[in-house]
Design a protein around this motif. Structure first.
Motif, PDB file in Angstrom:
ATOM      1  N   MET A 106       0.809  -1.219   0.000  1.00 22.86           N
ATOM      2  CA  MET A 106       0.000   0.000   0.000  1.00 22.86           C
ATOM      3  C   MET A 106       0.843   1.271   0.000  1.00 22.86           C
ATOM      4  SD  MET A 106      -3.227  -0.617   2.576  1.00 22.86           S
ATOM      5  CE  MET A 106      -4.700  -1.484   2.015  1.00 22.86           C
ATOM      6  N   ASP A 107       0.328   2.291  -0.698  1.00 20.16           N
ATOM      7  CA  ASP A 107       0.905   3.628  -0.624  1.00 20.16           C
ATOM      8  C   ASP A 107       0.374   4.314   0.634  1.00 20.16           C
ATOM      9  OD1 ASP A 107       2.290   3.346  -3.028  1.00 20.16           O
ATOM     10  OD2 ASP A 107       0.598   4.093  -4.219  1.00 20.16           O
ATOM     11  N   LEU A 108       0.932   5.483   0.944  1.00 18.35           N
ATOM     12  CA  LEU A 108       0.556   6.186   2.171  1.00 18.35           C
ATOM     13  C   LEU A 108      -0.931   6.504   2.222  1.00 18.35           C
ATOM     14  CD1 LEU A 108       1.343   7.536   4.824  1.00 18.35           C
ATOM     15  CD2 LEU A 108       1.879   9.615   3.529  1.00 18.35           C
ATOM     16  N   ILE A 127      -3.462   5.295   5.195  1.00 15.04           N
ATOM     17  CA  ILE A 127      -4.243   6.230   6.001  1.00 15.04           C
ATOM     18  C   ILE A 127      -5.728   5.904   5.891  1.00 15.04           C
ATOM     19  CG2 ILE A 127      -4.969   8.640   6.208  1.00 15.04           C
ATOM     20  CD1 ILE A 127      -2.123   9.451   5.428  1.00 15.04           C
ATOM     21  N   SER A 128      -6.191   5.581   4.684  1.00  9.62           N
ATOM     22  CA  SER A 128      -7.602   5.262   4.464  1.00  9.62           C
ATOM     23  C   SER A 128      -7.990   3.973   5.165  1.00  9.62           C
ATOM     24  CB  SER A 128      -7.868   5.135   2.958  1.00  9.62           C
ATOM     25  OG  SER A 128      -9.207   4.729   2.712  1.00  9.62           O
ATOM     26  N   GLU A 135      -1.895   7.502  14.828  1.00  5.82           N
ATOM     27  CA  GLU A 135      -2.043   6.173  15.423  1.00  5.82           C
ATOM     28  C   GLU A 135      -1.582   5.088  14.457  1.00  5.82           C
ATOM     29  OE1 GLU A 135      -5.827   6.984  18.410  1.00  5.82           O
ATOM     30  OE2 GLU A 135      -6.180   6.735  16.264  1.00  5.82           O
ATOM     31  N   MET A 136      -1.830   5.302  13.165  1.00  2.21           N
ATOM     32  CA  MET A 136      -1.386   4.334  12.164  1.00  2.21           C
ATOM     33  C   MET A 136       0.134   4.221  12.151  1.00  2.21           C
ATOM     34  SD  MET A 136       0.089   4.273   8.874  1.00  2.21           S
ATOM     35  CE  MET A 136      -0.358   5.797   8.031  1.00  2.21           C
ATOM     36  N   THR A 150       3.314  12.145   6.887  1.00  6.11           N
ATOM     37  CA  THR A 150       3.711  11.459   8.115  1.00  6.11           C
ATOM     38  C   THR A 150       5.216  11.530   8.380  1.00  6.11           C
ATOM     39  OG1 THR A 150       3.816   9.355   6.901  1.00  6.11           O
ATOM     40  CG2 THR A 150       1.751   9.868   8.061  1.00  6.11           C
ATOM     41  N   ASP A 151       5.962  12.223   7.528  1.00  4.36           N
ATOM     42  CA  ASP A 151       7.416  12.316   7.704  1.00  4.36           C
ATOM     43  C   ASP A 151       7.797  12.848   9.084  1.00  4.36           C
ATOM     44  OD1 ASP A 151       7.613  11.444   5.116  1.00  4.36           O
ATOM     45  OD2 ASP A 151       8.930  13.046   4.436  1.00  4.36           O
TER      46      ASP A 151
END
Length: 334
Positions: A174-176, A180-181, A192-193, A288-289
């Motif tokens: 998965m991509d970011l 997130i989704s 939290e992810m 998220t960096d």
């Protein structure tokens, strides 16, 4: 003045008695549906001790088992009901053969041992779903990570969903935005992810899950990629394992970090040494960096956020009250 007759008094007394019983019953149902850290304090006071003892022995025997038990809880807890433990039967297909689980989840024998010991001391009391939650926490602690108060009182499902396991569990490809989704659909924030992804500081992954990354992706340290190709060639070796916290040993002096629960996973991401595509997506010029940077330099913050997210995850899809059952054998319904 209006005077109430004796029949009216009697009827009202009965009404108030019935209403009081109803309220007490309602309050009991509400309270019984809530998870609690001391749920087994009176019904099975040795539950936590028995579970911890089995987990510690299993992890000491094989460090990887700690990651396996944590992962088992993760893969069950996109609905924490022990559905992942159910074996297939002639009339039932469980979740063990789902794409994210097939030939990759393990630790069932440890859960069986815990359940067997608990059935000896507290028959029919401790659910398999609660055992999974406690074992995950104890695994992290045994490997040097944070602790948290496990909320207990779950009951076990009487069914499972192969399709849900295939569609809802996050993929290593998965991509970011997809990560997130996927977590957002379960009520988790991006923060939290990322914290939960830190569980990849322990454990291993098969070559098939990261081959494309080490051969084709550009956001990867070249020396790190080269160090993985000997055990993960362009073809074959799909089941060959590499540590998720597989730091480039050329640039890292700490060869023990894959064996302990620490924040080295995030340090690796900052150096473009994430093993899985989904790992490196957390630090790839996106939103998220900054979280990854924070966790890479502050293990205390990571530990606190991870523990908090684990408590939240443990309540997902939990069955309580009169729902579900307490399985005698975690692999099959009663």
């Amino acid at each position: 003045m209006f005077m109430m007759g004796s029949n009216s008094v009697s009827n009202n007394a009965f009404f108030f008695f019935f209403f009081s019983v109803f309220l007490l019953s309602l309050l009991f149902r509400i309270s019984s549906a809530q998870l609690s850290s001391n749920y087994y304090a009176s019904t099975c006071p040795t539950a936590l001790y028995v579970t911890r003892n089995v987990v510690v022995n299993a992890v000491v025997k094989e460090h990887r088992m700690g990651a396996s038990l944590l992962r088992l809880h993760f893969h069950d807890c996109f609905g924490c009901d022990a559905s992942i433990l159910l074996d297939d039967t002639s009339s039932f297909t469980g979740e063990k053969t789902a794409g994210p689980n097939n030939n990759s989840i393990r630790g069932f024998d440890v859960i069986d041992t815990i359940k067997s010991q608990l059935e000896n001391v507290c028959p029919g009391v401790v659910s398999c779903a609660d055992i999974l939650a406690i074992a995950a926490r104890d695994s992290v602690v045994t490997l040097g990570g944070p602790t948290w108060g496990v909320q207990l009182g779950r009951r076990d499902s009487t069914t499972a969903s192969l399709s849900a396991a295939n569609s809802q569990l996050p993929s290593p490809l998965m991509d970011l935005s997809d990560l997130i989704s996927a977590f957002s659909k379960k009520g988790f924030s991006a923060k939290e992810m990322v914290a939960l992804s830190g569980s990849h500081t322990i454990g291993k992954a098969g070559c098939a899950t990261f081959r494309t990354r080490i051969f084709n992706e550009t956001n990867i340290d070249s020396t790190f990629a080269a160090s993985l190709k000997s055990s993960c060639p362009g073809a074959g070796g799909d089941v060959n394992l590499s540590s998720l916290d597989a730091a480039n040993l050329v640039s890292s002096l700490d060869v023990t970090t894959p064996l302990i629960f620490d924040n080295a996973y995030f340090k690796n991401l900052v150096k473009n040494e994430g093993l899985l595509h989904s790992d490196q997506q957390l630090f790839n010029g996106g939103s998220t960096d900054s979280l990854v940077t924070t966790y890479s330099t502050n293990s205390v913050t990571f530990y606190a956020d991870f523990a908090s997210a684990m408590v939240k995850m443990g309540s997902l899809g939990a069955l309580t009250g009169n729902d579900g059952q307490i399985r005698t054998n975690c692999r099959k319904i009663n």
